[in-house]
Structure formats: C-alpha cells, structure tokens
Design a protein around this motif. Structure first.
Motif, short mmCIF file in Angstrom:
data_model
loop_
_atom_site.label_atom_id
_atom_site.label_comp_id
_atom_site.label_asym_id
_atom_site.label_seq_id
_atom_site.Cartn_x
_atom_site.Cartn_y
_atom_site.Cartn_z
N PRO A 6 38.62 -16.84 26.30
CA PRO A 6 37.22 -16.44 26.08
C PRO A 6 36.87 -15.10 26.70
N ALA A 7 37.43 -14.81 27.89
CA ALA A 7 37.14 -13.53 28.53
C ALA A 7 37.68 -12.37 27.70
N VAL A 8 38.87 -12.54 27.16
CA VAL A 8 39.44 -11.49 26.31
C VAL A 8 38.62 -11.31 25.04
N ALA A 9 38.20 -12.43 24.43
CA ALA A 9 37.38 -12.34 23.22
C ALA A 9 36.04 -11.66 23.51
N ILE A 10 35.45 -11.95 24.64
CA ILE A 10 34.19 -11.30 25.00
C ILE A 10 34.39 -9.81 25.21
N ALA A 11 35.48 -9.44 25.89
CA ALA A 11 35.74 -8.02 26.14
C ALA A 11 35.97 -7.26 24.83
N ILE A 12 36.70 -7.88 23.92
CA ILE A 12 36.96 -7.21 22.63
C ILE A 12 35.67 -7.09 21.83
N GLY A 13 34.90 -8.17 21.78
CA GLY A 13 33.66 -8.12 21.01
C GLY A 13 32.63 -7.19 21.59
N ALA A 14 32.65 -7.01 22.92
CA ALA A 14 31.67 -6.12 23.54
C ALA A 14 31.91 -4.66 23.17
N LEU A 58 27.66 -2.09 25.05
CA LEU A 58 27.62 -2.07 26.51
C LEU A 58 26.52 -1.16 27.02
N THR A 59 26.31 -0.04 26.35
CA THR A 59 25.23 0.86 26.75
C THR A 59 23.87 0.21 26.57
N GLY A 60 23.70 -0.48 25.44
CA GLY A 60 22.44 -1.15 25.19
C GLY A 60 22.16 -2.29 26.14
N SER A 61 23.22 -2.95 26.63
CA SER A 61 23.03 -4.08 27.55
C SER A 61 22.56 -3.63 28.92
N LEU A 62 22.62 -2.34 29.19
CA LEU A 62 22.20 -1.80 30.49
C LEU A 62 20.95 -0.96 30.37
N GLN A 63 20.18 -1.19 29.33
CA GLN A 63 18.95 -0.41 29.11
C GLN A 63 17.80 -1.35 28.78
N GLY A 64 16.61 -0.85 29.00
CA GLY A 64 15.40 -1.54 28.57
C GLY A 64 15.25 -2.94 29.13
N ALA A 65 14.89 -3.86 28.24
CA ALA A 65 14.64 -5.25 28.65
C ALA A 65 15.90 -5.93 29.17
N TYR A 66 17.05 -5.52 28.67
CA TYR A 66 18.30 -6.14 29.13
C TYR A 66 18.61 -5.76 30.57
N TRP A 67 18.38 -4.51 30.93
CA TRP A 67 18.57 -4.10 32.31
C TRP A 67 17.56 -4.78 33.23
N THR A 68 16.32 -4.93 32.76
CA THR A 68 15.30 -5.63 33.53
C THR A 68 15.72 -7.08 33.78
N ALA A 69 16.29 -7.72 32.75
CA ALA A 69 16.74 -9.10 32.90
C ALA A 69 17.92 -9.20 33.86
N LEU A 106 25.88 -7.75 20.87
CA LEU A 106 25.19 -7.40 22.10
C LEU A 106 25.24 -8.54 23.11
N ALA A 107 25.22 -9.79 22.61
CA ALA A 107 25.34 -10.93 23.52
C ALA A 107 26.68 -10.92 24.24
N LEU A 108 27.74 -10.48 23.56
CA LEU A 108 29.05 -10.40 24.21
C LEU A 108 29.06 -9.33 25.30
N ALA A 109 28.36 -8.23 25.06
CA ALA A 109 28.26 -7.19 26.08
C ALA A 109 27.48 -7.70 27.29
N LEU A 110 26.42 -8.47 27.05
CA LEU A 110 25.67 -9.06 28.16
C LEU A 110 26.54 -10.04 28.93
N GLY A 111 27.35 -10.82 28.20
CA GLY A 111 28.27 -11.73 28.86
C GLY A 111 29.31 -10.98 29.69
N LEU A 112 29.75 -9.83 29.19
CA LEU A 112 30.70 -9.01 29.95
C LEU A 112 30.06 -8.50 31.23
N ASP A 113 28.78 -8.15 31.18
CA ASP A 113 28.08 -7.74 32.40
C ASP A 113 28.09 -8.86 33.43
N MET A 114 27.85 -10.09 32.99
CA MET A 114 27.86 -11.22 33.91
C MET A 114 29.27 -11.46 34.48
#
Length: 302
Positions: A45-53, A72-83, A271-279
């Motif tokens: 799952p970690a590899v799949a998330i990294a590839i999808g991100a 990945l850039t979008g996951s660190l901006q706006g409402a996603y960065w606030t979250a 974008l959900a995969l990029a958010l998961g990669l951040d976590m």
C-alpha cells in the motif's frame, strides 16, 4: 579395587558451525509470516500511495498515469495545509497534556502496595486506550454535547463550552491518550532502582531533588518516546473526529476521507494519495524519533 568407582570425565561437545547456521535459518523461517504480513499489509500500500501521489488520476484530461508533482504541491497548500497543520497542533497538544497527566498516575500505580489497585488500573487503561471511534464520540455527545447530561446540569453552555470545537475534540482524545501513557510509562517507572533513591536521600537530597537530578533524566527518553507514541496515535485518529465534529475542525484525516469520497475537482482524484503520503512522511519522522529513544531508555532501565 572392588567397590571403587572410576570417575568418568566427559567433554562437552561444542556445537558445530553448521548447526548454528541451521538454527539461525529456522529462526528466519519463523519470522517469515510476520515479514510477509508487513510487506502485504504495509509495504505494497505504501508503494501504491507513493506512485499514485506522483501520477495523474484516471479522470485527468490526459487519461492518467502521467508523472506530476501537482498532487503533492496541492496537498501542501490552502485548506489541505490548514488541515495538516491542524492535525499536528491537535496531536502536539493532546500528547503533551496526556504525558503530563499520565506520569503521576503511572507513578501512583507503580508505587502502590495494593496489587488489586494496580491490576485494576492497568486493566482499565488497556481497555480505555483502545476505546475510540463512533462509540467514544456518542458517549461524549451524550454527556458533554450541547444537550448532554453534564452540560445541562453544570450549565457549561453559558460559559462558552462546545464539544464540537478544537478544545472539545482535545478533551475527547485525552480519554484514550492518558490511559495509553499510563501503559507506556509504567514499566519505565518500575525500572527505577530503589538504590538510586536511597543513595540520593543518604546524600541529603529531597524528593524534588531526586526527581529533578536522578529520576527525570533517566526517564526522559521514555517520556519523550511516550510523547511521540501519543502524537502518532492522535495524528492517525479518524473515526472519532469524523463522527463528532465532521469538517468543522480541519484535520488531514478528514480531508483524506473527503478526497476518497470524490469531493475533489476533476483530474485531482490522486490528491487523496498525496495527502496520505504526507501522513506517511510524518509517521516516519515520528518513528525515527521514537526508536532511538526506546533503545536509549532500555539501556538505563534494563
């Protein structure tokens, strides 16, 4: 001579190197199911998330599968960065409070002479540390919600109390984080040598000086390790916050849930995969801090 016994000396046979290697290989074979579970349950799952991100989603105009850093850039901006920042703040606050509150409770358990009391507290902590999700949210809504029994009897609403805020969610998280801290730090407290306390007292130290100069420095790696563990538990919590506050408190786990539900713009399905990669990155940083602290505390308290 008749009746005498001739002593027989037998030399212990040293194990052959081949047998040692065979025993080591059998140990690895015993660990293979765990390693296989880790690879299937976490590695793939970690590899799949990294590839999808780092690739475009299937609903993108180009058909998907193209390398991109926009997710990945979008996951660190706006409402996603606030979250993301909201989850970090909530985890830091609740982990800190649970560490401060859990230490004296664990000390009371470790020094108690009543076995029944100790077993009752440790058993209750084990249950409460794993009690979460929708049942926990429902319990607090029924007691401390806007129409909860405790809220009405104490008139908490008049004083500005609301369960469905950052502060209210912090109180709910402490319900399972404090017992988790008790379970985590109690073995370390039991590892403190009685001779250390006696030596400190014989040299004229007070209880405060003993804790300041002896106990706390020895316990510091365990305390920091427990804090990091509580941070990870709070950071990864999802069901309780989802059932109780929804999106009123910005958290990264809530954003991932919304993205997986399709609440994103066209072409941003990954974008959900990029958010998961951040976590995952945050979790890896937490483990990178926790493991050295655990090894250091084991040296002192072994």
């Amino acid at each position: 001579m008749a009746g005498s016994v001739t002593p027989v000396t037998t030399a212990a046979k040293a194990p052959r190197p081949g047998k040692r290697r065979a025993g080591g290989s059998r140990a690895w074979l015993a660990a293979l199911p765990l390693l296989l579970f880790f690879v299937i349950g976490f590695g793939l799952p970690a590899v799949a998330i990294a590839i999808g991100a780092f690739t475009t989603s299937s609903d993108a105009p180009d058909g998907g599968g193209t390398f991109t850093t926009a997710n990945l850039t979008g996951s660190l901006q706006g409402a996603y960065w606030t979250a993301l920042w909201g989850s970090v703040k909530l985890s830091l606050l609740t982990a800190l409070i649970a560490t401060v509150v859990g230490l004296p409770l664990a000390q009371a358990v470790a020094t108690s002479r009543f076995r029944m009391f100790r077993e009752a507290v440790m058993s209750a902590s084990g249950v409460l540390a794993n009690f979460g999700g929708v049942p926990l949210a429902f319990m607090f809504v029924a007691t401390l919600g806007n129409s909860g029994e405790v809220t009405k009897k104490l008139g908490l609403t008049k004083h500005g109390w609301s369960l469905y805020t950052f502060s209210g969610l912090s109180v709910v998280y402490l319900y399972f984080l404090v017992p988790l801290m008790v379970i985590t730090i109690t073995p370390a407290l039991e590892g403190l040598r009685v001779q250390w306390r006696e030596a400190a007292y014989n040299n004229g130290a007070t209880s405060l000086q003993y804790w300041r100069h002896v106990a706390l420095p020895v316990l510091l790696p365990s305390l920091l390790g427990g804090f990091v563990l509580l941070f990870g538990a709070s950071f990864a919590a999802y069901a309780t916050a989802e059932a109780m506050v929804g999106s009123s408190v910005p958290l990264i786990s809530m954003q991932i849930g919304d993205a997986l539900s399709g609440n994103v713009l066209v072409g941003q399905g990954n974008l959900a995969l990029a958010l998961g990669l951040d976590m995952i990155v945050v979790a890896c940083l937490v483990m990178a801090v926790y493991l050295p602290l655990q090894r250091r505390s084991a040296k002192w308290l072994a």
